[in-house]
Motif scaffolding. Structure first.
Motif, PDB file in Angstrom:
ATOM      1  N   LEU A 461       0.827  -1.196   0.000  1.00  0.00           N
ATOM      2  CA  LEU A 461       0.000   0.000   0.000  1.00  0.00           C
ATOM      3  C   LEU A 461       0.868   1.256   0.000  1.00  0.00           C
ATOM      4  O   LEU A 461       1.838   1.343   0.764  1.00  0.00           O
ATOM      5  CB  LEU A 461      -0.915   0.014   1.226  1.00  0.00           C
ATOM      6  N   PRO A 462       0.540   2.246  -0.826  1.00  0.00           N
ATOM      7  CA  PRO A 462       1.302   3.507  -0.807  1.00  0.00           C
ATOM      8  C   PRO A 462       0.855   4.386   0.358  1.00  0.00           C
ATOM      9  O   PRO A 462      -0.112   4.086   1.058  1.00  0.00           O
ATOM     10  CB  PRO A 462       0.930   4.148  -2.144  1.00  0.00           C
ATOM     11  N   ALA A 463       1.571   5.487   0.567  1.00  0.00           N
ATOM     12  CA  ALA A 463       1.164   6.458   1.588  1.00  0.00           C
ATOM     13  C   ALA A 463      -0.145   7.122   1.142  1.00  0.00           C
ATOM     14  O   ALA A 463      -0.375   7.302  -0.059  1.00  0.00           O
ATOM     15  CB  ALA A 463       2.259   7.498   1.755  1.00  0.00           C
ATOM     16  N   PRO A 464      -1.005   7.482   2.090  1.00  0.00           N
ATOM     17  CA  PRO A 464      -0.862   7.403   3.555  1.00  0.00           C
ATOM     18  C   PRO A 464      -1.337   6.075   4.149  1.00  0.00           C
ATOM     19  O   PRO A 464      -1.159   5.822   5.316  1.00  0.00           O
ATOM     20  CB  PRO A 464      -1.743   8.553   4.038  1.00  0.00           C
ATOM     21  N   TRP A 465      -1.951   5.216   3.299  1.00  0.00           N
ATOM     22  CA  TRP A 465      -2.500   3.959   3.810  1.00  0.00           C
ATOM     23  C   TRP A 465      -1.371   3.038   4.307  1.00  0.00           C
ATOM     24  O   TRP A 465      -1.487   2.400   5.343  1.00  0.00           O
ATOM     25  CB  TRP A 465      -3.311   3.266   2.728  1.00  0.00           C
ATOM     26  N   GLY A 466      -0.278   3.002   3.557  1.00  0.00           N
ATOM     27  CA  GLY A 466       0.858   2.184   3.959  1.00  0.00           C
ATOM     28  C   GLY A 466       1.499   2.660   5.247  1.00  0.00           C
ATOM     29  O   GLY A 466       1.994   1.856   6.048  1.00  0.00           O
ATOM     30  N   HIS A 467       1.489   3.982   5.458  1.00  0.00           N
ATOM     31  CA  HIS A 467       2.020   4.529   6.708  1.00  0.00           C
ATOM     32  C   HIS A 467       1.206   4.058   7.913  1.00  0.00           C
ATOM     33  O   HIS A 467       1.765   3.777   8.982  1.00  0.00           O
ATOM     34  CB  HIS A 467       2.031   6.055   6.651  1.00  0.00           C
ATOM     35  N   GLU A 468      -0.113   3.985   7.733  1.00  0.00           N
ATOM     36  CA  GLU A 468      -0.974   3.506   8.823  1.00  0.00           C
ATOM     37  C   GLU A 468      -0.651   2.051   9.163  1.00  0.00           C
ATOM     38  O   GLU A 468      -0.608   1.664  10.338  1.00  0.00           O
ATOM     39  CB  GLU A 468      -2.451   3.636   8.422  1.00  0.00           C
ATOM     40  N   VAL A 469      -0.410   1.250   8.131  1.00  0.00           N
ATOM     41  CA  VAL A 469      -0.096  -0.162   8.337  1.00  0.00           C
ATOM     42  C   VAL A 469       1.237  -0.308   9.072  1.00  0.00           C
ATOM     43  O   VAL A 469       1.341  -1.065  10.052  1.00  0.00           O
ATOM     44  CB  VAL A 469      -0.041  -0.901   6.984  1.00  0.00           C
ATOM     45  N   LEU A 470       2.238   0.420   8.619  1.00  0.00           N
ATOM     46  CA  LEU A 470       3.560   0.329   9.229  1.00  0.00           C
ATOM     47  C   LEU A 470       3.529   0.810  10.679  1.00  0.00           C
ATOM     48  O   LEU A 470       4.084   0.159  11.578  1.00  0.00           O
ATOM     49  CB  LEU A 470       4.566   1.159   8.426  1.00  0.00           C
ATOM     50  N   ALA A 471       2.868   1.929  10.921  1.00  0.00           N
ATOM     51  CA  ALA A 471       2.823   2.491  12.273  1.00  0.00           C
ATOM     52  C   ALA A 471       2.098   1.571  13.237  1.00  0.00           C
ATOM     53  O   ALA A 471       2.522   1.396  14.387  1.00  0.00           O
ATOM     54  CB  ALA A 471       2.158   3.868  12.250  1.00  0.00           C
ATOM     55  N   GLN A 472       1.005   0.949  12.782  1.00  0.00           N
ATOM     56  CA  GLN A 472       0.265   0.036  13.654  1.00  0.00           C
ATOM     57  C   GLN A 472       1.098  -1.197  13.995  1.00  0.00           C
ATOM     58  O   GLN A 472       1.106  -1.678  15.131  1.00  0.00           O
ATOM     59  CB  GLN A 472      -1.042  -0.382  12.989  1.00  0.00           C
ATOM     60  N   GLY A 473       1.838  -1.706  13.017  1.00  0.00           N
ATOM     61  CA  GLY A 473       2.709  -2.852  13.262  1.00  0.00           C
ATOM     62  C   GLY A 473       3.813  -2.521  14.243  1.00  0.00           C
ATOM     63  O   GLY A 473       4.110  -3.310  15.158  1.00  0.00           O
ATOM     64  N   ILE A 474       4.422  -1.345  14.079  1.00  0.00           N
ATOM     65  CA  ILE A 474       5.496  -0.928  14.979  1.00  0.00           C
ATOM     66  C   ILE A 474       4.958  -0.703  16.389  1.00  0.00           C
ATOM     67  O   ILE A 474       5.579  -1.104  17.379  1.00  0.00           O
ATOM     68  CB  ILE A 474       6.162   0.352  14.444  1.00  0.00           C
ATOM     69  N   SER A 475       3.788  -0.064  16.499  1.00  0.00           N
ATOM     70  CA  SER A 475       3.193   0.176  17.804  1.00  0.00           C
ATOM     71  C   SER A 475       2.961  -1.128  18.555  1.00  0.00           C
ATOM     72  O   SER A 475       3.294  -1.255  19.740  1.00  0.00           O
ATOM     73  CB  SER A 475       1.866   0.932  17.638  1.00  0.00           C
ATOM     74  N   SER A 476       2.427  -2.124  17.870  1.00  0.00           N
ATOM     75  CA  SER A 476       2.186  -3.424  18.509  1.00  0.00           C
ATOM     76  C   SER A 476       3.500  -4.090  18.893  1.00  0.00           C
ATOM     77  O   SER A 476       3.595  -4.736  19.955  1.00  0.00           O
ATOM     78  CB  SER A 476       1.394  -4.330  17.561  1.00  0.00           C
ATOM     79  N   GLY A 477       4.509  -3.935  18.057  1.00  0.00           N
ATOM     80  CA  GLY A 477       5.810  -4.500  18.375  1.00  0.00           C
ATOM     81  C   GLY A 477       6.399  -3.918  19.640  1.00  0.00           C
ATOM     82  O   GLY A 477       7.011  -4.637  20.449  1.00  0.00           O
ATOM     83  N   PHE A 478       6.186  -2.627  19.852  1.00  0.00           N
ATOM     84  CA  PHE A 478       6.739  -1.992  21.052  1.00  0.00           C
ATOM     85  C   PHE A 478       5.988  -2.386  22.322  1.00  0.00           C
ATOM     86  O   PHE A 478       6.547  -2.300  23.416  1.00  0.00           O
ATOM     87  CB  PHE A 478       6.757  -0.475  20.891  1.00  0.00           C
TER      88      PHE A 478
END
Length: 515
Positions: A461-478
């Protein structure tokens, strides 16, 4: 008496220019910096490596893991080799092997060539790193002088990851991704030249190598990490995922059995008899697991969401190095007065706080509020812990087992990092897939025709949809990373004890040994 006569009168293995501990420490610290730095210096270059050598996203993870797993898995054997064969000799062998592997990696034209070079780098690092820490225990007398040396060593170990990110950004943007490997060549050669001049050979001890222990531990951890990484892509019910975990358990149980019966194990079980030392290993494992994941995923965030260039991404981590050094200096100064527990508690609590804050990250987060603030808190906590953990883990160990003790400490750091990154990758993969399922319908409504055509080819997915995916994954990882730091905090609270004998030894007012 002439200079040649003085040289001839020296003991075999003596440094040609002995009596300069500052230079000796600089050589040892330079080795540790190069080895630790290499675990992260390639992180910023990963997108460029992927494009140049056509790595898949899953295989790209192994550019990091191939090094850290081999490094961590063979550290114990490397420490033992220094005890038996002589630490200076083994130290130089590891440096030269690491340097040669770096050259091969920089020249790689195929993915397998780079991965093979990274494995060879890990072998060289595993030989050199535990020996370098053991050389401190034999070069500097126990007490304030050794504490200062450990402080330098621990600060380098803790800050090496952040320095690697900065150096990786500069080399990638100004030169080429291959220079994140080539840069090790002149440094390694210089260390190899200076070592016999300023570092004396240690006394050799009789013994044998525990090859079976090394192979079962390394193989078990490699399959355990592979299982987590594969689960992120194929799921927990995948046959190969289940098989990897099953064989990993068998190998690790075999390792424990071998070590309990071996006459000269690479992991002497008596190392765990001291509760402070055992607690130290658990804390190091937990915090390293969180730290490696933090560096990996924040690099993705600042480059892919905040749109930083490689050098800007590297500079974004520079403040972390400063606060780590401040924390290390503070703990080094007051450790003889307060003992290890207060610093382990405070450091672990700060790590939990920083990671919990980073779990709030989103696609709208800024660098200052979403990245810098929590990283500074986490970094200061790690600075408080690294000096404390290093000194506690190797103090009180007989000189002929110093290599094994230091190797075990480094092993917990590297294996913890590999294991933590793989666990966070599993959490990240699951959370990002769930978020992608939510974002795809919005993308299909609002995306342009060109974006949809590109999505059909890449499934990204391109931005901004891809950014939402990446940020949610990183948040859960933390969230998972913060849980790891909680384990470190609980261990510091429930296991570590302040003992009078420890304080006396740290202050240099007691006989050799802690506890």
């Amino acid at each position: 008496m002439t200079t040649s006569q003085l040289i001839n009168d020296q003991k075999p293995g003596a440094a040609r220019r002995a009596g300069r501990p500052g230079i000796a420490l600089a050589v040892i610290a330079a080795c540790q910096l190069m080895v630790v730095l290499d675990a992260t210096i390639v992180n910023i270059a990963l997108p460029h490596i992927q494009d140049a050598l056509e790595f898949s996203t899953t295989d790209l993870t192994w550019v990091v893991s191939a090094y850290t797993l081999t490094f961590g898995g063979l550290l114990l054997l490397g420490g033992r080799a220094g005890d038996i064969l002589g630490r200076r000799r083994v130290f130089m062998t590891g440096i030269l092997l690491f340097t040669f592997a770096s050259l091969l990696g920089g020249l790689a034209q195929e993915p397998w060539q780079l991965l093979a070079a990274r494995v060879l780098q890990g072998v060289g690092g595993a030989i050199a790193s535990p020996t370098s820490l053991a050389l401190i225990t034999t070069t500097f007398p126990e007490g304030p002088e050794r504490n200062r040396a450990f402080g330098v060593f621990a600060a380098v170990s803790a800050g090496g990851g952040a320095i690697g990110l900065l150096a990786g950004g500069m080399l990638t943007e100004w030169l080429d991704w291959r220079w994140v490997l080539f840069v090790n060549v002149p440094i390694g050669v210089l260390i190899a030249v200076l070592t016999p001049l300023y570092i004396s050979e240690s006394q050799r001890h009789s013994g044998r190598f525990d090859i079976a222990g090394a192979l079962t531990s390394t193989g078990g951890m490699a399959l355990l990490v592979y299982g987590f990484i594969r689960a992120a892509d194929e799921g927990w019910r995948d046959n190969l995922t289940i098989g990897s975990f099953g064989v990993a358990v068998v190998l690790l149980l075999a390792f424990a059995f071998i070590e309990s019966r071996a006459k000269e194990p690479i992991t002497p079980l008596r190392m765990f008899a001291d509760r402070n030392r055992s607690g130290t290993y658990v804390i190091m494992l937990s915090l390293a697991a969180a730290m490696f994941g933090m560096f990996f995923y924040i690099v993705l965030f600042v480059q892919n969401v905040l749109d930083y260039t490689p050098i800007e991404a590297g500079l974004a981590f520079l403040p972390v190095t400063v606060v780590i050094a401040l924390g290390a200096g503070l703990s080094q100064r007051f450790l003889p007065v307060l003992g290890p527990k207060p610093f382990m508690l405070a450091g672990s609590a700060l790590a939990v706080t920083g990671l919990a804050w980073q779990a709030l990250i989103s696609s709208d987060s800024s660098y200052v509020g979403g990245v810098l603030g929590p990283m500074l808190i986490f970094g200061f906590g790690m600075g408080l812990n690294f000096v404390t953990l290093t000194i506690t883990a190797v103090s009180g160990v007989a000189q002929h087992e110093a290599g094994a003790a230091s190797g075990l400490l480094n092993t917990t750091q590297q294996v913890g990092g590999s294991l933590g990154l793989s666990i966070l990758t599993t959490v990240f993969g699951s959370a990002s897939k769930d978020e992608a399922e939510k974002q795809v319908p919005h993308f299909m409504v609002d995306g342009s025709a060109e974006q949809k055509a590109e999505f059909a080819k890449t499934h990204q997915l391109p931005a901004p949809w891809g950014h939402e995916v990446l940020a949610q994954g990183i948040s859960s990882g933390f969230v998972a990373a913060a849980s790891m730091a909680v384990l470190a905090l609980l261990t510091a609270w429930l296991v570590i004890k302040v003992r009078k004998s420890d304080l006396e030894a740290l202050a240099g007012t007691a006989g050799p040994g802690l506890g």
